[in-house]
Motif scaffolding. Sequence first.
Motif, PDB file in Angstrom:
ATOM      1  N   LYS A 298      37.198  36.054  43.912  1.00  0.00           N
ATOM      2  CA  LYS A 298      37.332  34.925  42.452  1.00  0.00           C
ATOM      3  C   LYS A 298      38.402  33.666  43.206  1.00  0.00           C
ATOM      4  CE  LYS A 298      37.900  36.590  38.053  1.00  0.00           C
ATOM      5  NZ  LYS A 298      37.890  38.163  37.433  1.00  0.00           N
TER       6      LYS A 298
ATOM      7  N   GLU B  37      36.896  27.915  29.370  1.00  0.00           N
ATOM      8  CA  GLU B  37      36.246  28.674  29.368  1.00  0.00           C
ATOM      9  C   GLU B  37      36.772  29.422  30.940  1.00  0.00           C
ATOM     10  OE1 GLU B  37      31.774  28.600  29.547  1.00  0.00           O
ATOM     11  OE2 GLU B  37      31.617  28.278  27.183  1.00  0.00           O
TER      12      GLU B  37
ATOM     13  N   GLU C  69      40.444  30.152  30.119  1.00  0.00           N
ATOM     14  CA  GLU C  69      40.693  31.581  30.035  1.00  0.00           C
ATOM     15  C   GLU C  69      39.788  32.487  31.025  1.00  0.00           C
ATOM     16  OE1 GLU C  69      38.246  31.771  26.612  1.00  0.00           O
ATOM     17  OE2 GLU C  69      39.364  30.985  25.390  1.00  0.00           O
ATOM     18  N   GLY C  70      38.861  32.500  32.011  1.00  0.00           N
ATOM     19  CA  GLY C  70      38.700  33.048  33.015  1.00  0.00           C
ATOM     20  C   GLY C  70      38.594  33.332  33.680  1.00  0.00           C
ATOM     21  N   TYR C  71      39.584  33.052  34.588  1.00  0.00           N
ATOM     22  CA  TYR C  71      41.175  32.629  35.706  1.00  0.00           C
ATOM     23  C   TYR C  71      41.995  32.484  35.177  1.00  0.00           C
ATOM     24  CZ  TYR C  71      36.151  31.662  37.778  1.00  0.00           C
ATOM     25  OH  TYR C  71      34.833  31.919  39.069  1.00  0.00           O
TER      26      TYR C  71
END
Length: 179
Positions: free
Chosen positions: A5, A64, A67-69
């Motif tokens: 990730k 985005e 927020e996602g990472y």
Amino acid sequence: MDLEKINKFSWVLTDLIVDLGTTSMFYHECYKSSDFNPDDNEYHLGKLRMCHLNAIMALSKLVEVLEGYANELKACCSAELVTKTWKYKKLIEDKKIYAFRSTYVAHVFDQNTKSPLNLSSAQTKFTNIVGNTLDDVQSFYDWISSVLEPKDDLLTHLVTINGNLASYLNGNELYSKRT
């Protein structure tokens, strides 16, 4: 921490660095052109619109990504760097860039009412993002990347984050500055 990730975060961030850097550099090149006159030259106006819309899309993607990472950012970067990152994110959100992109960039009709979008409202929101004068717009792109003389701009900050991600992936200490 999931290294895959973190690697994906770095990959996406690299794309945004390229997109934002290219957009900013292209804007600066257009602006410095001896025949630059967007008021009378539709080609110049189109080049500016291309820069502005690409910057808006990339900044929306950045929201985005952050927020996602968020967990990966916190794991790989110092608290100071994370705090500064959230300040950049807040500036993007305060300008309502993501909302503008979602409403106006790729649409002609309001998605809820199915009526044509209000172009006057779109123009006001647009100038709130990039600026209303050439000096304002220049400041917007300098905030993204000063291009000729890197300083405390968004692009330099993203490069620093990406260096931290690479260092984390390689088991090294935190990366502290742009190379």
